[in-house]
Design a protein around this motif. Structure first.
Motif, short mmCIF file in Angstrom:
data_model
loop_
_atom_site.label_atom_id
_atom_site.label_comp_id
_atom_site.label_asym_id
_atom_site.label_seq_id
_atom_site.Cartn_x
_atom_site.Cartn_y
_atom_site.Cartn_z
N GLN A 8 0.83 -1.21 0.00
CA GLN A 8 0.00 0.00 0.00
C GLN A 8 0.87 1.26 0.00
O GLN A 8 0.58 2.22 -0.71
CB GLN A 8 -0.91 0.01 1.23
N VAL A 11 2.47 1.76 -3.44
CA VAL A 11 1.46 2.28 -4.38
C VAL A 11 1.17 3.75 -4.09
O VAL A 11 1.05 4.58 -5.02
CB VAL A 11 0.16 1.44 -4.30
N GLY A 12 1.08 4.10 -2.81
CA GLY A 12 0.85 5.50 -2.43
C GLY A 12 1.98 6.40 -2.89
O GLY A 12 1.74 7.51 -3.38
N LEU A 14 4.12 5.91 -5.44
CA LEU A 14 4.09 6.03 -6.90
C LEU A 14 2.94 6.94 -7.35
O LEU A 14 3.10 7.76 -8.27
CB LEU A 14 3.96 4.65 -7.55
N SER A 15 1.80 6.81 -6.68
CA SER A 15 0.65 7.67 -7.01
C SER A 15 0.95 9.13 -6.68
O SER A 15 0.56 10.04 -7.42
CB SER A 15 -0.59 7.21 -6.23
N ALA A 18 3.18 10.57 -9.41
CA ALA A 18 2.39 10.82 -10.63
C ALA A 18 1.51 12.06 -10.47
O ALA A 18 1.43 12.90 -11.37
CB ALA A 18 1.53 9.59 -10.95
N LEU A 19 0.85 12.19 -9.30
CA LEU A 19 -0.03 13.33 -9.06
C LEU A 19 0.77 14.62 -9.00
O LEU A 19 0.36 15.66 -9.56
CB LEU A 19 -0.80 13.12 -7.76
N CYS A 40 -3.43 18.26 -0.28
CA CYS A 40 -2.26 17.41 -0.07
C CYS A 40 -1.43 17.89 1.13
O CYS A 40 -0.94 17.09 1.92
CB CYS A 40 -1.38 17.39 -1.33
N LEU A 205 1.49 9.69 -0.13
CA LEU A 205 0.98 10.18 -1.41
C LEU A 205 0.89 11.70 -1.40
O LEU A 205 1.36 12.38 -2.33
CB LEU A 205 -0.39 9.54 -1.69
N ALA A 209 3.27 14.35 -3.61
CA ALA A 209 2.57 15.17 -4.60
C ALA A 209 2.84 16.65 -4.35
O ALA A 209 3.12 17.41 -5.29
CB ALA A 209 1.06 14.89 -4.54
#
Length: 411
Positions: A8, A11-12, A14-15, A18-19, A40, A205, A209
Motif C-alpha cells: 500500500q 502504491v501510495g 508512486l501515485s 504521478a499526481l 495534499c 501520497l 505530490a
C-alpha cells in the motif's frame, strides 16, 4: 484479500509522484491545482504531526527500556562502543565518497555567479566558530528533561533516557516496577504507531505530490551538475556501500534488507525527517528485520540524531561545490578539515534555530569559504533532503543489524 501495508505504501508513493508531476505540468493557475496542493498539504502535515506526536514518548521509553534490558553493564559497554564505531565508519565512508566524487566531477566549475543574485540572501545564518559549536552541542546534551520532553529535543531526551536506563540496570530489583511501567508505555506507543501507519499510504501520497508540484525545476536544471553528484553519491552509498557492508558482516542479502525496511525508507523519503520517521524505523527494525528490541531501542533513536550518513555526504559535497563556485582550490589538508568538521556537524546542534544551516556555515567557515554561499543551496535543499534522509534512516537500521551481529559473535 487484504493488501499488505508495504505494498500500500509503495502504491501510495508512486501515485504521489504521478499526481505531483501532473500538478507541475498543469501549472498553479490551472483549475483545481491550488486546491489539490492545499488538500495534499493538509493530509501530509496531519500524517507528519501524528508521527511527531508519538515520537517523544517512544524515544524516551525505547531507549530507557532498551538499556535496562541489556541487564549487564558490561554488555551495555559493548553495545555503546560498537554502535559509535559503526556510526563513525558509515559516516566516514559517506564523506569520503562525496569528496572523491566532487574532486572527480568538479561541480560548480564555470557556473555563473549570477545565481547568487537569484538566490534568497536574507538568511539568519549564525556565524559560529568551531569552539562555539562544540560548546553549544555539549550544552544541548544535558538539559532539564521535562523541558527537553516538552520541546521535543530528541538528543537531550536520548541522553536522559540513557542515564535512566543505566540507573535501572544498576538498581536491579529495587526499580522493577518502574521498568515494568516503562515497558508497558513502550508497548502502548508501538500500538499507537500501528494505528498511525494505517494512514501512511495516504500521507506519503500527499507529501510527495506536494513536493513535486511546488519544486522549482528551473533552479534544478541550472545546478544540474551539483544535484547529479549529490544524488549519485547518495544513492551509491545507500544502495551499494551500506548493503555491501551489511552483507560482508552479517550475510544478509540486500534484497531481503530492502524488502523488510521499505516502509521506513519510503516514509523517510516523504517526510524528510529522521525523527518523524523514527516510529516507523523502530517498527521495521524489530518486526521485519528481527533486531532485538533492547538493541533497536538503543541504536535507532540514538542514530536518528547522531548517525547522519546522507547529511554528512551532502555537506562535504556542498563545501567543495562552493569552493569551485568561488574559484578556490582546497588542498588535501583543507579537505581533511572538511572531512572531520562535516562528521561533527552532521550530528547536529540541538537547541539552535535553523540547525542545519548553522552546521553548514560552520563547515564552510572551517576552510575559509564564504558563509553567504548557503543561499544558493536553499532552492535545491528540499529535494535533496528527501534522498539524504532516506539514507540517514537506512544507516540506522544497518547499524542496528551490525551491532546485533557483534553481540552474537561475542556471546
Amino acid at each position: 484479500m487484504r493488501i499488505a501495508l508495504n505494498t500500500q505504501i509503495l502504491v501510495g508513493a508512486l501515485s504521489g509522484v504521478a499526481l505531483g508531476l501532473l500538478f507541475a505540468r498543469l501549472g498553479p493557475d490551472a483549475g483545481g491545482v491550488k486546491q489539490g496542493i492545499f488538500v495534499c498539504s493538509l493530509i501530509g502535515n496531519l500524517f507528519t504531526d501524528l508521527l511527531k506526536m508519538v515520537l517523544v514518548p517512544l524515544v524516551f521509553t525505547s531507549i530507557a527500556v532498551g538499556v535496562a534490558n541489556l541487564r549487564q553493564h558490561r554488555q551495555l559497554h559493548r553495545v555503546w562502543v560498537s554502535t559509535l564505531g559503526f556510526f563513525v565508519l558509515s559516516m566516514a565512508l559517506a564523506i569520503a565518497l562525496a569528496l572523491l566524487a566532487s574532486n572527480w566531477f568538479e561541480p560548480g566549475k564555470g557556473l555563473s555567479l549570477d545565481l547568487f543574485q537569484q538566490a534568497d540572501r536574507n538568511i539568519a545564518a549564525k556565524h559560529m566558530s568551531f569552539a562555539e559549536f562544540i560548546a553549544g552541542f555539549l550544552h544541548g546534551l544535558f538539559v532539564n528533561p521535562f523541558a527537553a520532553l516538552a520541546q521535543g529535543n530528541v538528543l537531550a531526551i536520548v541522553m536522559f533516557a540513557l542515564l535512566l536506563g543505566i540507573a535501572l540496570v544498576m538498581g536491579g530489583e529495587r526499580y522493577r516496577n518502574i521498568l515494568q511501567l516503562l515497558q508497558e508505555g513502550l508497548e502502548l506507543m508501538l500500538r499507537m504507531v500501528g494505528w498511525v501507519m494505517r494512514l501512511a499510504p495516504f500521507g506519503i501520497l500527499a507529501l510527495l505530490a506536494q513536493l513535486l508540484a511546488t519544486q522549482n525545476l528551473a533552479v534544478l536544471s541550472s545546478l544540474a551538475a551539483f544535484v547529479g553528484v549529490v544524488l549519485g553519491t547518495t544513492l551509491l552509498h545507500g544502495f551499494v556501500v551500506l548493503p555491501l557492508l551489511l552483507f560482508l558482516l552479517t550475510k544478509m542479502s540486500p534484497l531481503r534488507f530492502f524488502r523488510a525496511s521499505r516502509e521506513a525508507l519510503i516514509t523517510a523519503f516523504a517526510t524528510s525527517s529522521s525523527s518523524a520517521t523514527l516510529p516507523v524505523t523502530l517498527r521495521c527494525a524489530e518486526q521485519h528485520l528481527h533486531v532485538k528490541p533492547s538493541i533497536a531501542g538503543f541504536v535507532i533513536p540514538l542514530g536518528a540524531t547522531a548517525n547522519m550518513d546522507g547529511t554528512a555526504l551532502y555537506e562535504a559535497a556542498a563545501a567543495l561545490f562552493v569552493a569551485n563556485l568561488a574559484n578556490i582550490e582546497l588542498d588535501l589538508a583543507q579537505q581533511m578539515i572538511v572531512f572531520f568538521t562535516t562528521m561533527l556537524a552532521a550530528i547536529g546542534a540541538p537547541g539552535i534555530p535553523s540547525a542545519g544551516m548553522v552546521t553548514m556555515v560552520m563547515v564552510l567557515q572551517s576552510v575559509g569559504l564564504p558563509a553567504e554561499a548557503v543561499a544558493i543551496l536553499l532552492p535545491i535543499d528540499r529535494l535533496l533532503d528527501t534522498f539524504r534522509t532516506m539514507v540517514n534512516v537506512e544507516g540506522d537500521m544497518v547499524v542496528s543489524l551490525l551491532v546485533q551481529r557483534v553481540l552474537q559473535d561475542k556471546a
